[in-house]
Design a protein around this motif. Structure first.
Motif, PDB file in Angstrom:
ATOM      1  N   PRO A  37       0.810  -1.221   0.000  1.00 41.03           N
ATOM      2  CA  PRO A  37       0.000   0.000   0.000  1.00 41.03           C
ATOM      3  C   PRO A  37       0.844   1.272   0.000  1.00 41.03           C
ATOM      4  N   GLU A  38       1.966   1.254   0.690  1.00 43.96           N
ATOM      5  CA  GLU A  38       2.841   2.434   0.727  1.00 43.96           C
ATOM      6  C   GLU A  38       3.433   2.706  -0.656  1.00 43.96           C
ATOM      7  N   GLU A  39       3.886   1.646  -1.357  1.00 47.27           N
ATOM      8  CA  GLU A  39       4.439   1.803  -2.706  1.00 47.27           C
ATOM      9  C   GLU A  39       3.359   2.286  -3.684  1.00 47.27           C
ATOM     10  N   ILE A  40       2.161   1.796  -3.512  1.00 43.49           N
ATOM     11  CA  ILE A  40       1.047   2.207  -4.381  1.00 43.49           C
ATOM     12  C   ILE A  40       0.802   3.704  -4.226  1.00 43.49           C
ATOM     13  N   LYS A  41       0.747   4.170  -2.996  1.00 46.02           N
ATOM     14  CA  LYS A  41       0.525   5.599  -2.748  1.00 46.02           C
ATOM     15  C   LYS A  41       1.699   6.450  -3.257  1.00 46.02           C
ATOM     16  N   ALA A  42       2.916   6.024  -2.959  1.00 44.70           N
ATOM     17  CA  ALA A  42       4.101   6.794  -3.345  1.00 44.70           C
ATOM     18  C   ALA A  42       4.271   6.889  -4.859  1.00 44.70           C
ATOM     19  N   SER A  43       3.808   5.885  -5.589  1.00 42.75           N
ATOM     20  CA  SER A  43       3.979   5.870  -7.044  1.00 42.75           C
ATOM     21  C   SER A  43       2.885   6.628  -7.784  1.00 42.75           C
ATOM     22  N   GLY A  44       1.852   7.058  -7.071  1.00 40.32           N
ATOM     23  CA  GLY A  44       0.730   7.709  -7.750  1.00 40.32           C
ATOM     24  C   GLY A  44      -0.229   6.706  -8.373  1.00 40.32           C
ATOM     25  N   PHE A  45      -0.065   5.456  -8.033  1.00 38.13           N
ATOM     26  CA  PHE A  45      -0.879   4.359  -8.573  1.00 38.13           C
ATOM     27  C   PHE A  45      -2.170   4.181  -7.769  1.00 38.13           C
ATOM     28  N   ASP A  46      -2.348   4.980  -6.719  1.00 37.63           N
ATOM     29  CA  ASP A  46      -3.462   4.777  -5.790  1.00 37.63           C
ATOM     30  C   ASP A  46      -4.840   4.988  -6.418  1.00 37.63           C
ATOM     31  N   THR A  47      -4.990   5.984  -7.297  1.00 32.23           N
ATOM     32  CA  THR A  47      -6.322   6.200  -7.891  1.00 32.23           C
ATOM     33  C   THR A  47      -6.694   5.055  -8.828  1.00 32.23           C
ATOM     34  N   TYR A  48      -5.726   4.559  -9.561  1.00 29.48           N
ATOM     35  CA  TYR A  48      -5.964   3.389 -10.411  1.00 29.48           C
ATOM     36  C   TYR A  48      -6.299   2.180  -9.535  1.00 29.48           C
ATOM     37  N   PHE A  49      -5.523   1.992  -8.468  1.00 29.29           N
ATOM     38  CA  PHE A  49      -5.698   0.849  -7.583  1.00 29.29           C
ATOM     39  C   PHE A  49      -7.098   0.812  -6.975  1.00 29.29           C
ATOM     40  N   VAL A  50      -7.625   1.970  -6.608  1.00 29.05           N
ATOM     41  CA  VAL A  50      -8.958   2.022  -6.005  1.00 29.05           C
ATOM     42  C   VAL A  50     -10.002   1.419  -6.948  1.00 29.05           C
ATOM     43  N   ASP A  51      -9.886   1.722  -8.235  1.00 34.28           N
ATOM     44  CA  ASP A  51     -10.870   1.217  -9.204  1.00 34.28           C
ATOM     45  C   ASP A  51     -10.580  -0.195  -9.699  1.00 34.28           C
ATOM     46  N   HIS A  52      -9.304  -0.566  -9.814  1.00 33.46           N
ATOM     47  CA  HIS A  52      -8.969  -1.811 -10.524  1.00 33.46           C
ATOM     48  C   HIS A  52      -8.050  -2.745  -9.748  1.00 33.46           C
ATOM     49  N   THR A  53      -7.711  -2.397  -8.481  1.00 28.55           N
ATOM     50  CA  THR A  53      -6.700  -3.123  -7.719  1.00 28.55           C
ATOM     51  C   THR A  53      -5.454  -3.171  -8.608  1.00 28.55           C
ATOM     52  N   ALA A  54      -4.869  -4.340  -8.841  1.00 28.06           N
ATOM     53  CA  ALA A  54      -3.712  -4.412  -9.733  1.00 28.06           C
ATOM     54  C   ALA A  54      -4.110  -5.089 -11.039  1.00 28.06           C
ATOM     55  N   GLY A  55      -5.407  -5.131 -11.311  1.00 26.61           N
ATOM     56  CA  GLY A  55      -5.886  -5.722 -12.559  1.00 26.61           C
ATOM     57  C   GLY A  55      -5.488  -4.880 -13.755  1.00 26.61           C
ATOM     58  N   ILE A  56      -5.339  -5.537 -14.879  1.00 25.91           N
ATOM     59  CA  ILE A  56      -4.940  -4.833 -16.098  1.00 25.91           C
ATOM     60  C   ILE A  56      -6.201  -4.302 -16.774  1.00 25.91           C
ATOM     61  N   TYR A  57      -6.333  -2.991 -16.742  1.00 24.15           N
ATOM     62  CA  TYR A  57      -7.473  -2.301 -17.332  1.00 24.15           C
ATOM     63  C   TYR A  57      -6.917  -1.352 -18.384  1.00 24.15           C
ATOM     64  N   PRO A  58      -7.372  -1.451 -19.631  1.00 26.92           N
ATOM     65  CA  PRO A  58      -6.737  -0.668 -20.713  1.00 26.92           C
ATOM     66  C   PRO A  58      -7.036   0.830 -20.631  1.00 26.92           C
ATOM     67  N   VAL A  59      -6.018   1.566 -20.196  1.00 23.21           N
ATOM     68  CA  VAL A  59      -6.100   3.026 -20.127  1.00 23.21           C
ATOM     69  C   VAL A  59      -4.815   3.613 -20.690  1.00 23.21           C
ATOM     70  N   SER A  60      -4.887   4.859 -21.115  1.00 22.73           N
ATOM     71  CA  SER A  60      -3.680   5.552 -21.561  1.00 22.73           C
ATOM     72  C   SER A  60      -2.840   5.918 -20.342  1.00 22.73           C
ATOM     73  N   ALA A  61      -1.641   6.401 -20.577  1.00 23.77           N
ATOM     74  CA  ALA A  61      -0.785   6.838 -19.479  1.00 23.77           C
ATOM     75  C   ALA A  61      -1.435   7.967 -18.691  1.00 23.77           C
ATOM     76  N   ALA A  62      -2.341   8.717 -19.328  1.00 27.74           N
ATOM     77  CA  ALA A  62      -3.048   9.799 -18.652  1.00 27.74           C
ATOM     78  C   ALA A  62      -4.284   9.298 -17.924  1.00 27.74           C
ATOM     79  N   GLY A  63      -4.558   7.994 -18.008  1.00 23.79           N
ATOM     80  CA  GLY A  63      -5.705   7.424 -17.313  1.00 23.79           C
ATOM     81  C   GLY A  63      -6.987   7.407 -18.116  1.00 23.79           C
ATOM     82  N   VAL A  64      -6.921   7.726 -19.403  1.00 24.14           N
ATOM     83  CA  VAL A  64      -8.121   7.727 -20.242  1.00 24.14           C
ATOM     84  C   VAL A  64      -8.398   6.292 -20.702  1.00 24.14           C
ATOM     85  N   PRO A  65      -9.587   5.745 -20.383  1.00 28.00           N
ATOM     86  CA  PRO A  65      -9.887   4.366 -20.757  1.00 28.00           C
ATOM     87  C   PRO A  65      -9.899   4.163 -22.271  1.00 28.00           C
TER      88      PRO A  65
END
Length: 157
Positions: A37-65
């Protein structure tokens, strides 16, 4: 497509592109599967994680699905092949940018392979465009009409 050679090349490239998605998904899974959880928050991956955990969901680098709206199809041989050429160049640039951001050989090596394949795909699409242009009746003006639609039926040329 007006020529079986083009159909074959497009089928081959399309099949390989599906494998590219699998490779990128595998890289992403391997990079994110054991994050704390600390690495997720520090990397900025937290907003993605909330919606998809670590599942692979096709989005752009900007987060656009991903959306099918990204697929540019006009039903015109020449327009569609130019769209394919542009897509390969954009993919190559994306891989170039990834290579600029990482020094991890487990990421770099497959990304370099994928980049090389995008260059090959670009070359195949250029070949397809040449075949289409060579097979077109009006060699000087193949942008006059849509050969897939304006094919002499219903009195059209």
């Amino acid at each position: 497509m007006p020529d079986r050679r083009i159909v074959g090349m497009l089928t081959d490239v399309g099949t390989e592109e599906l494998a590219h998605v699998e490779m990128i998904s595998s890289i992403l899974y391997q990079l994110t599967r054991c994050l704390t959880p600390e690495e997720i928050k520090a990397s900025g991956f937290d907003t993605y994680f909330v919606d998809h955990t670590a599942g692979i969901y096709p989005v752009s680098a900007a987060g656009v699905p991903f959306t099918a709206a990204y697929i540019g199809v006009k039903g015109d041989v020449f327009a569609d092949l130019h769209e394919d050429l542009a897509a390969e160049q954009k993919a190559r640039v994306t891989y170039d940018n990834i290579l600029r951001l990482t020094d991890d050989p487990d990421v770099r090596d497959p990304i370099k392979f994928l980049r090389e394949r995008e260059v090959v795909h670009y070359q195949r699409f250029a070949e397809c465009l040449g075949i289409a242009q060579d097979s077109f009746e009006d060699k000087k003006n193949f942008y006059l009409y849509n050969p897939a639609f304006d094919c002499g039926c219903n009195g059209k040329k």
